[in-house]
Scaffold this active site. Structure first.
Site, PDB file in Angstrom:
ATOM      1  CE  LYS A  10       0.623   9.694   8.763  1.00  0.00           C
ATOM      2  NZ  LYS A  10       1.813   9.786   7.680  1.00  0.00           N
ATOM      3  CE1 TYR A  50      -1.138   7.053   3.881  1.00  0.00           C
ATOM      4  CE2 TYR A  50      -1.369   5.642   5.595  1.00  0.00           C
ATOM      5  CZ  TYR A  50      -0.975   6.884   5.117  1.00  0.00           C
ATOM      6  OH  TYR A  50      -0.940   7.818   6.045  1.00  0.00           O
ATOM      7  NE  ARG A  86      -1.732  18.341   1.785  1.00  0.00           N
ATOM      8  CZ  ARG A  86      -1.113  16.936   1.830  1.00  0.00           C
ATOM      9  NH1 ARG A  86      -1.812  16.177   2.423  1.00  0.00           N
ATOM     10  NH2 ARG A  86      -0.143  16.782   1.295  1.00  0.00           N
ATOM     11  CG  ASN A 113       4.740  11.986   8.001  1.00  0.00           C
ATOM     12  OD1 ASN A 113       3.997  11.282   8.594  1.00  0.00           O
ATOM     13  ND2 ASN A 113       4.451  12.485   7.034  1.00  0.00           N
ATOM     14  CG  HIS A 116      -3.382  11.052   6.667  1.00  0.00           C
ATOM     15  ND1 HIS A 116      -2.900  10.994   5.443  1.00  0.00           N
ATOM     16  CD2 HIS A 116      -4.755  11.478   6.276  1.00  0.00           C
ATOM     17  CE1 HIS A 116      -3.809  10.918   4.450  1.00  0.00           C
ATOM     18  NE2 HIS A 116      -5.124  11.144   5.053  1.00  0.00           N
ATOM     19  CD  GLU A 127      -7.777  10.539   2.992  1.00  0.00           C
ATOM     20  OE1 GLU A 127      -6.529  10.209   1.917  1.00  0.00           O
ATOM     21  OE2 GLU A 127      -7.727  11.417   3.896  1.00  0.00           O
TER      22      GLU A 127
HETATM   23  P1  ATP Z   1      -0.087  12.306   4.680  1.00  0.00           P
HETATM   24  O1  ATP Z   1      -0.790  11.358   3.415  1.00  0.00           O
HETATM   25  O2  ATP Z   1       0.317  11.097   5.631  1.00  0.00           O
HETATM   26  O3  ATP Z   1      -0.816  13.195   5.098  1.00  0.00           O
HETATM   27  P2  ATP Z   1       1.917  13.648   2.698  1.00  0.00           P
HETATM   28  O4  ATP Z   1       0.382  13.710   1.959  1.00  0.00           O
HETATM   29  O5  ATP Z   1       2.337  14.690   3.125  1.00  0.00           O
HETATM   30  O6  ATP Z   1       1.247  12.688   4.013  1.00  0.00           O
HETATM   31  P3  ATP Z   1       2.176  11.433   1.086  1.00  0.00           P
HETATM   32  O7  ATP Z   1       3.084  11.704  -0.212  1.00  0.00           O
HETATM   33  O8  ATP Z   1       0.810  11.034   0.938  1.00  0.00           O
HETATM   34  O9  ATP Z   1       2.697  12.681   2.028  1.00  0.00           O
HETATM   35  O10 ATP Z   1       2.915  10.228   1.664  1.00  0.00           O
HETATM   36  C1  ATP Z   1       2.315   9.515   2.672  1.00  0.00           C
HETATM   37  C2  ATP Z   1       3.121   9.215   3.884  1.00  0.00           C
HETATM   38  O11 ATP Z   1       3.863   7.890   3.298  1.00  0.00           O
HETATM   39  C3  ATP Z   1       3.752  10.263   4.468  1.00  0.00           C
HETATM   40  O12 ATP Z   1       3.267  10.748   5.369  1.00  0.00           O
HETATM   41  C4  ATP Z   1       5.077   9.266   4.884  1.00  0.00           C
HETATM   42  O13 ATP Z   1       4.360   8.624   6.384  1.00  0.00           O
HETATM   43  C5  ATP Z   1       5.278   8.344   3.980  1.00  0.00           C
HETATM   44  N1  ATP Z   1       6.201   8.825   3.215  1.00  0.00           N
HETATM   45  C6  ATP Z   1       6.035   9.721   1.980  1.00  0.00           C
HETATM   46  N2  ATP Z   1       7.373   9.606   1.509  1.00  0.00           N
HETATM   47  C7  ATP Z   1       8.044   8.801   2.042  1.00  0.00           C
HETATM   48  C8  ATP Z   1       9.258   8.499   1.747  1.00  0.00           C
HETATM   49  N3  ATP Z   1      10.295   9.130   0.709  1.00  0.00           N
HETATM   50  N4  ATP Z   1      10.120   7.544   2.394  1.00  0.00           N
HETATM   51  C9  ATP Z   1       9.388   6.983   3.744  1.00  0.00           C
HETATM   52  N5  ATP Z   1       8.287   7.074   3.839  1.00  0.00           N
HETATM   53  C10 ATP Z   1       7.464   8.112   3.210  1.00  0.00           C
HETATM   54 MG    MG Z   2      -0.795  12.114   1.307  1.00  0.00          MG
END
Ligand code: ATP
Ligand code: MG
Length: 143
Positions: A10, A50, A86, A113, A116, A127
């Site tokens: 990212k 997203y 993951r 974070n 992805h 994706e």
């Molecule tokens: P990713 O899909 O990016 O691999 P993930 O599956 O661990 O991450 P998701 O729940 O899919 O997490 O959320 C997608 C992304 O949205 C997260 O990676 C983070 O960048 C952002 N995000 C998730 N939860 C929050 C939150 N509570 N506040 C702010 N940003 C968030």
């Molecule tokens: Mg996710």
């Protein structure tokens, strides 16, 4: 299909110069890079990627973050790719991520974070196709 996943380095991790270190962790964990590119997402592309989160309170911030600079989508291959990747990146929130995981090492916060990872085989396929054409995915990696 249970051997492919989509990773994205990212914009925060690209900006912090962690591309090489993150790819090293990925390849040392046994993943093969099947296709990779560095690109700046437009707002429309980030919103589409997203779309599953569009009702979440953090959606607009997430789109802004993902368009804040270039990112690096990577199509990866390995047995049990989705789950193993993951595990390698750790929990969404680096405060909860295990020692040695990519997010523990390189993520700043739950929002910023670093990486992805696809969350299912079906989404991995969607994706990977979102970022890479068929031509970019065939005949470009060793058996
Ligand atoms: P990713 O899909 O990016 O691999 P993930 O599956 O661990 O991450 P998701 O729940 O899919 O997490 O959320 C997608 C992304 O949205 C997260 O990676 C983070 O960048 C952002 N995000 C998730 N939860 C929050 C939150 N509570 N506040 C702010 N940003 C968030
Ligand atoms: Mg996710």
């Amino acid at each position: 299909m249970n051997n492919k996943t989509l990773a994205i380095i990212k914009p925060d991790a690209v900006r912090d110069n962690y591309i090489g270190e993150i790819i090293t962790l990925i390849t040392k964990a046994g993943f093969k890079v099947k296709a990779m590119k560095m690109m700046q997402l437009t707002t429309d592309v980030a919103k589409a990627f997203y779309a599953v989160h569009k009702e979440r309170p953090f959606y607009n911030d997430l789109v802004e973050y993902m368009t804040s600079g270039p990112c690096v989508p990577i199509a990866l291959e390995k047995e049990n790719a989705v789950e193993d990747y993951r595990k390698l990146i750790g929990a969404t929130d680096p405060a909860e991520a295990a020692e040695g995981t990519v997010r523990k090492l390189y993520a700043k916060s739950k929002a910023f974070n670093a990486v992805h990872g696809s969350d299912s085989d079906a989404n991995a396929e969607i994706e990977i196709s979102f970022f890479f054409s068929k031509e970019e995915l065939i005949n470009n990696y060793p058996a």
